[in-house]
Every structure is written in C-alpha cells, then in structure tokens.
Design a protein around this motif. Structure first.
Motif, mmCIF file in Angstrom:
data_model
loop_
_atom_site.group_PDB
_atom_site.id
_atom_site.type_symbol
_atom_site.label_atom_id
_atom_site.label_comp_id
_atom_site.label_asym_id
_atom_site.label_seq_id
_atom_site.Cartn_x
_atom_site.Cartn_y
_atom_site.Cartn_z
ATOM 1 N N SER A 145 0.321 -1.408 -0.144
ATOM 2 C CA SER A 145 -0.148 -0.318 0.242
ATOM 3 C C SER A 145 0.851 1.367 0.034
ATOM 4 O O SER A 145 1.938 1.045 0.107
ATOM 5 C CB SER A 145 -1.033 -0.128 1.518
ATOM 6 O OG SER A 145 -1.524 1.811 1.596
ATOM 7 N N ALA A 180 0.184 4.294 1.120
ATOM 8 C CA ALA A 180 -0.528 4.381 2.576
ATOM 9 C C ALA A 180 0.274 4.428 4.167
ATOM 10 O O ALA A 180 1.339 4.204 3.943
ATOM 11 C CB ALA A 180 -1.647 3.792 3.569
ATOM 12 N N LYS A 181 0.718 6.115 4.547
ATOM 13 C CA LYS A 181 2.326 5.977 5.260
ATOM 14 C C LYS A 181 2.220 4.519 6.039
ATOM 15 O O LYS A 181 1.592 4.837 6.505
ATOM 16 C CB LYS A 181 1.801 7.277 5.730
ATOM 17 C CG LYS A 181 3.833 7.886 6.440
ATOM 18 C CD LYS A 181 3.148 9.744 6.683
ATOM 19 C CE LYS A 181 4.334 9.344 7.913
ATOM 20 N NZ LYS A 181 4.422 10.548 8.310
ATOM 21 N N SER A 182 3.570 4.233 6.250
ATOM 22 C CA SER A 182 3.957 3.656 7.068
ATOM 23 C C SER A 182 6.258 3.928 7.337
ATOM 24 O O SER A 182 5.975 5.210 7.042
ATOM 25 C CB SER A 182 3.950 2.338 6.455
ATOM 26 O OG SER A 182 4.131 1.369 7.188
ATOM 27 N N TYR A 183 6.136 3.255 8.268
ATOM 28 C CA TYR A 183 7.443 2.779 8.902
ATOM 29 C C TYR A 183 8.124 2.660 7.829
ATOM 30 O O TYR A 183 9.799 2.145 7.544
ATOM 31 C CB TYR A 183 7.369 2.182 10.281
ATOM 32 C CG TYR A 183 6.790 0.895 9.207
ATOM 33 C CD1 TYR A 183 8.196 -0.222 9.286
ATOM 34 C CD2 TYR A 183 6.081 0.503 10.111
ATOM 35 C CE1 TYR A 183 7.434 -1.079 9.335
ATOM 36 C CE2 TYR A 183 5.772 -0.841 9.996
ATOM 37 C CZ TYR A 183 6.253 -1.798 10.044
ATOM 38 O OH TYR A 183 6.119 -2.887 10.399
ATOM 39 N N LEU A 205 -1.288 -3.942 13.405
ATOM 40 C CA LEU A 205 -3.127 -3.680 13.068
ATOM 41 C C LEU A 205 -4.138 -4.365 12.393
ATOM 42 O O LEU A 205 -4.508 -4.240 11.783
ATOM 43 C CB LEU A 205 -3.281 -2.416 13.588
ATOM 44 C CG LEU A 205 -2.823 -1.525 14.273
ATOM 45 C CD1 LEU A 205 -2.872 -0.354 14.235
ATOM 46 C CD2 LEU A 205 -3.413 -1.479 15.742
ATOM 47 N N HIS A 236 -6.986 -4.017 10.045
ATOM 48 C CA HIS A 236 -7.149 -2.476 9.951
ATOM 49 C C HIS A 236 -6.407 -2.711 8.471
ATOM 50 O O HIS A 236 -6.134 -1.538 7.676
ATOM 51 C CB HIS A 236 -6.407 -1.315 10.760
ATOM 52 C CG HIS A 236 -7.334 -1.660 12.052
ATOM 53 N ND1 HIS A 236 -8.722 -1.019 11.732
ATOM 54 C CD2 HIS A 236 -7.690 -2.152 13.696
ATOM 55 C CE1 HIS A 236 -9.694 -0.981 13.145
ATOM 56 N NE2 HIS A 236 -8.547 -1.563 13.829
ATOM 57 N N TYR A 237 -5.190 -3.239 8.646
ATOM 58 C CA TYR A 237 -4.495 -3.028 6.925
ATOM 59 C C TYR A 237 -5.253 -3.344 6.058
ATOM 60 O O TYR A 237 -4.915 -2.360 4.850
ATOM 61 C CB TYR A 237 -3.478 -4.776 7.072
ATOM 62 C CG TYR A 237 -2.959 -4.487 8.540
ATOM 63 C CD1 TYR A 237 -2.448 -3.094 9.037
ATOM 64 C CD2 TYR A 237 -1.160 -5.341 8.716
ATOM 65 C CE1 TYR A 237 -1.347 -3.306 9.966
ATOM 66 C CE2 TYR A 237 -0.779 -5.488 9.518
ATOM 67 C CZ TYR A 237 -0.394 -4.068 10.232
ATOM 68 O OH TYR A 237 0.880 -3.797 11.152
ATOM 69 N N ASP A 282 -6.264 0.764 4.397
ATOM 70 C CA ASP A 282 -4.979 1.012 3.595
ATOM 71 C C ASP A 282 -5.985 2.929 4.074
ATOM 72 O O ASP A 282 -5.064 3.757 3.871
ATOM 73 C CB ASP A 282 -5.292 0.835 2.068
ATOM 74 C CG ASP A 282 -4.897 0.173 1.655
ATOM 75 O OD1 ASP A 282 -3.621 -0.797 2.033
ATOM 76 O OD2 ASP A 282 -5.251 -0.441 1.220
ATOM 77 N N GLY A 283 -5.443 2.723 5.740
ATOM 78 C CA GLY A 283 -6.065 4.240 5.991
ATOM 79 C C GLY A 283 -6.673 4.764 5.841
ATOM 80 O O GLY A 283 -7.064 6.270 6.002
#
Lengths: 340, 340
Positions: free
Chosen positions: B57, B59-62, B247, B250-251, B254-255
């Motif tokens: 994704s 979506a902002k992640s680490y 989480l 919720h993955y 995608d935020g």
C-alpha cells in the motif's frame, strides 16, 4: 470567632456541556469550631484549574465526582486561625485542599506549611504547586526532551503550559507555544522566552504551526485536545512522546459520543507507523520527585529562567464566572481567586 | 547454473481492501549471475508476515512500499549456491531478506549465517527471528509485565503472539490469549501453557474476555486492533501498557476514513483518566537487544518453556493464497513457505 460566616460554593447540579452560573450555589453557613486535633483555616487563595470540570461530572475519571450539594473541590492557601493541633499554631500559612469556601476545618493531614519569605504564598498553587509540578514531571519523565528537539505545548500561557515551555528551553529544546490571541502569544515570546508562539485562533493555524516546526515535533505536551491536537498530530516525528496531561477542549463533552468519521483506527495506525508514545498521567504518580522539583523550580525562579504570571480574581463569589472563563481560555496566566 | 529459472512473485497492482490473487504476478526469469563480491542464494524458506500488507500500500508507513512490478519483500532462509564473496562459501545457510522468489543475489550486507545444528533453520524466520524478537522486545521493554499482572495478547497462536504469552508466563505474569476458533484456543492452553484462551469469534467474546481478566488487564500487546481492541480497552487497568506492534484487522483499510462515531476523543480521555501508555514500535528500534534475545530464547526453547508451531506451505506459487489467508487468520502457527 463563633460569629464568623463561612461563604461556600457548592455544586448545585451537574453541568450540561459548558458550566453556567446556575450550576453553582453560593451559601452562607456558620464557621465550624475545630475539635481536638483540628485546626480552623481561613482561606486566602483558591486555585482554579481545568481538572475541576471533571469533578462536576459523573463521567469516569481518576477521581470521584463532587456530590451535589457539596463544596467544590480545590487547592487553597490558608492561614491557621485556631488550632487544637500540636503541629500548627495561629498565623501559620499552609497549603491545603479546602475547596471553594472561606473557612475550613482540617485534621492536619495533607497540610503543608509554607514560608512566606521564600516565595509569594500564592505560587504554591501555581508555578511551585500542582500545576508547576505537573509540567515538570510530565515533561521530564514522559516527554524527555533532548537538546535541539522541538517541544510543543498548548494553553502555553497558562499555569502548566508556561512551565512546560520554559523547562523545555532550560533543557536545551526548542519551545513552541500555542495560545489564544496576540497578547498571549506576545507574552510567550517576550516574557517567557518561547522560540515561537502560534495563535490557535488564526484561520491558518495549522499551516502556521507547521511552519513553526520545520523539523517536526518531538514532544507534544497535551493539555487541550480538540483542533490543536488535530494540527499537531501530523507533525509528530518518529519516536515522538505525548504526555497527556489534560483535554480541556473536551471536558464539556462529558465523554459523550462524537460525530464521525471515526479517527481512532487512523490514529492507532500512525502510533504504529511512527512509533509514537501516548501516555496519560496525573502528577500524583510522580510524587517522589516533588522535592527535586521544588529545589529545581526555586532555583530557576531565582535565576530568572522560570517566570510566571498570575491572573488574580478578587472575591470567592466570582469563582464560578472565573472558572467558566478558564474553560473558555479567558484567563491569562495561572488563575487564582483571592478569597481573603 | 546458468540455465536455472528464478520463480518470483511481484506486486501486480495495489490491493483494494483484502488482497486477491490478481494483485500478485508469478513470473519465471533466468537466474542472474553473481558479480565480484556477490553471492547467489537459493531460497529455502520464505516468511509470510502481516506487515507485508503495508508494503503493498502507499498509505503512510514506517517503510517504503514495494513498487508495482517489483518482487514482494520478505525475510528468507537461503543456501549460498555460488559465491564471489570472501565471507561466504557454497553450502552456507543464511538469513536474508530476499523476498518472494526462488533465487536472489546478495552483496553480503545484512546476511547472517545460521548454524543448522543449533535449531531448525526455519526458526530464524519465527521464534528465533523477527517475530520472536518483536514479541520479546515489545513485551519486555514497553509492556514490562510484573509477576502476577495480567498480560493479554491477540493472534496468540501466531508467530508473535505465541511468544508474547509464553514470555509473559516466564516472567511470572498471567497470560490470556485471544485466538480464532476452538482448536487454536486448545493449543494455547494445552501446548503453550496460557492461563486462559478466549475465542474472539464467540458471540459473547467481550464477556468471556472480561471473565478471563478478573483483575483487569495490565499489559495488552496489540497486534490486531478491531473488535478485539474494543473488548480489551474497557478492561485496561490504571497504568496499563499497550505496546502497539500491529493492527492486522485494519491493514486492508489502507488508512481510509472509517464511519463514526468518532472514538478518538473518548479514547484520549481514557488514556488520561487511567494513565495509560500506548506505544507503537518496530523491532529494529531495539536491535541492541538482539543478542540477549537469541541467548534467552534459545535457553527457553532448550528447557521447554518456549514452544513454537509452524504452518508450512509447500511451494512458492502458493505464497499469495497463504498470505491472503494469513490476513484472515487462517494460518495456525508461524506461516512459512517451503520454497525449495
């Protein structure tokens, strides 16, 4: 002494949303006589603090609510006027938790004698009292600001926020204060030495805050919530620490459900992806640090690095309006009622 | 060697919600030749882990997402089959991060040699690898369970959760595991020694969890979110610690914004009133503890206090379906693909 009248302010009813004058009841009762082992206190100063809104509500909190008809709780500075207690004599000045009234009895438990020569006695309710200690313990133990990091605090001209920002500076961090209106912002910069002050009432507040934090935010000392937190959250750096000390913007909601969308899943996702630390606290948890705090803070006040401003309201009967204003951010500095 | 075929699985497109088979592309390409300073690795085992959903994704992640057309990322155990690197010789077994493919080149950076005599090599992807270390560091450094406290972990039969619960027990805490279905719950109690196991699919799950935690919850190791977190949250004690490791529920969102009501204000209010600590983390933050972990974990495995279960899928071509199943909780134990 037996003819004296005790003015006291009780909780008339639980507020619906923002408290109004009718939620309080002002009454005159005879001043009680101290029994053996008790002292009679004449209240000089009453502290008004945001946490008191929680005591007016039955929403789950860390402390029991004030019962309807009971005196509102609060920290006070008082003079011993009669004593049947070996440790106290008339004329002693003490810190007590006597609430919104002009006289109170005490069995001596929890009283702390104050020395009027070391600092103005009202500071025991502010910069040298619970609010100052809250700032100190929360910032240093949870926030752990490092030199060069950016510390953001809201309600920054208030009793807690003003100390947070100044200690952040003392520890070598950059202090960004958020306050309501240009006067408070000027005070933060010019009197308290904050690096930047941002007015949360500005229409472009979020953009201003972002510009004020070019390296992001490493510590956000949370005491308001609401739209300030919304602006802060995207700016939090990886490993940012968020001591949660108060949520004044939400106190009048009494824990009621809020309109969507549900931001909790996105919040937790960011907690994970940015390795954030969110930590609620009450200063009593850190009471073993109180002596160190008093020593540090007194030193910083003496050398001019820790300043404070009091917003003094004259007369106990004005406490309800002053408290209502506190929740709206109308105070400017630590709010204290001069009772006698 | 030059005629060998490398089977690799690339990201065909970004998933909309739950991944489907069409989001992956399986292709055959020639096996590349190692240049000077490189080794050619033959992948033996591929680890499948929930974090991989984040890599699919934007979506902002680490971590950065996998680009479309690139090989899916993943931890692997591999055999060196050709070496132009002084430190490695053919036959060496190494831990690598070679992704979803059957062969890979490496310049040696990040490779760790494994000794097949000390433990089955696949455990370097599970109990003795990233998942085990995630459990160890998150539980001990953030969760800090004390003897007699209650530790709750979800996905408790999985790679991380199973280690969390067992280490909690080793440290003298009470371990309550949450898993999906009676088989996994029986495994938690009978094979792993959890004090209680609760089935999150049960219609009265929240009540069962409450009954399983008569003294509340002191540590909740968060790796799922969703309805499990909803059941856990009201049970958190004052000063509870919540290491947020994942989480998974919720993955697949995608935020994206979720329907209301907005639970964030109420959440923060509870963080404050119960002095909760919520702390996201990625195991790499604690890499200085890795040697201690390997020593501790090997000792606990040797004396029977730390057990593990692997869910082995045969054949790289089955990795996409296995991964889709992982996000639905269909695996039972640490999910590993036997590639060769």
């Amino acid at each position: 002494m037996t003819d004296l009248t005790n003015t006291r302010i009780t909780l008339a009813r639980r507020p619906q949303g923002a408290p109004v004058a009718e939620d309080f009841h002002i009454e005159q009762v005879p001043v009680p006589q101290p029994s053996e082992g008790e002292v009679l206190l004449k209240i000089l100063h009453l502290s008004l603090d945001p946490y008191m809104r929680g005591r007016m509500s039955t929403a789950k909190s860390y402390a029991k609510p004030v019962e309807i008809g009971n005196v509102m709780e609060g920290g006070t500075v008082a003079e011993v006027v009669r004593s049947n207690h070996a440790d106290f004599k008339p004329g002693d000045i003490v810190l007590s938790h006597s609430g919104w009234q002009s006289y109170a009895l005490s069995d001596g438990k929890g009283l702390r004698k104050l020395d009027p020569d070391t600092a103005p006695i009202s500071t025991a309710l502010g910069v040298l009292g619970m609010p100052g200690f809250t700032a100190y313990a929360g910032l240093l133990t949870i926030g752990q600001p490092k030199p060069g990091e950016t510390v953001v605090v809201a309600a920054a001209s208030g009793a807690v926020g003003s100390v947070v920002g100044q200690i952040a500076r003392i520890k070598g961090a950059r202090a960004v204060g958020i306050a309501g209106g240009p006067d408070k912002c000027a005070f933060l910069r010019e009197e308290l030495g904050f690096d930047v002050a941002v007015d949360h009432r500005a229409p472009d507040f979020a953009e201003q805050l972002k510009a004020a934090c070019p390296n992001g935010i490493d510590v956000y000392f949370e005491n308001v919530g609401g739209h300030v937190f919304e602006a802060v959250f995207p700016l939090l750096n990886t490993y940012a620490r968020v001591p949660v000390c108060g949520l004044i913007a939400h106190y009048n909601q009494d824990g009621q459900a809020q309109d969507g969308p549900d931001r909790l899943p996105g919040f937790m996702r960011q907690v994970l992806s940015r390795s954030l630390q969110i930590r609620g606290f009450i200063q009593t948890e850190f009471s073993d640090q109180r002596d160190t705090f008093l020593k540090d803070a007194a030193g910083w006040i003496a050398d001019g690095r820790l300043r404070y401003r009091e917003d003094v309201v004259e007369g106990l009967e004005n406490a309800p309006q002053a408290f209502i204003g506190l929740l709206e951010g109308r105070n400017f500095g630590k709010l204290v009622v001069k009772v006698a």
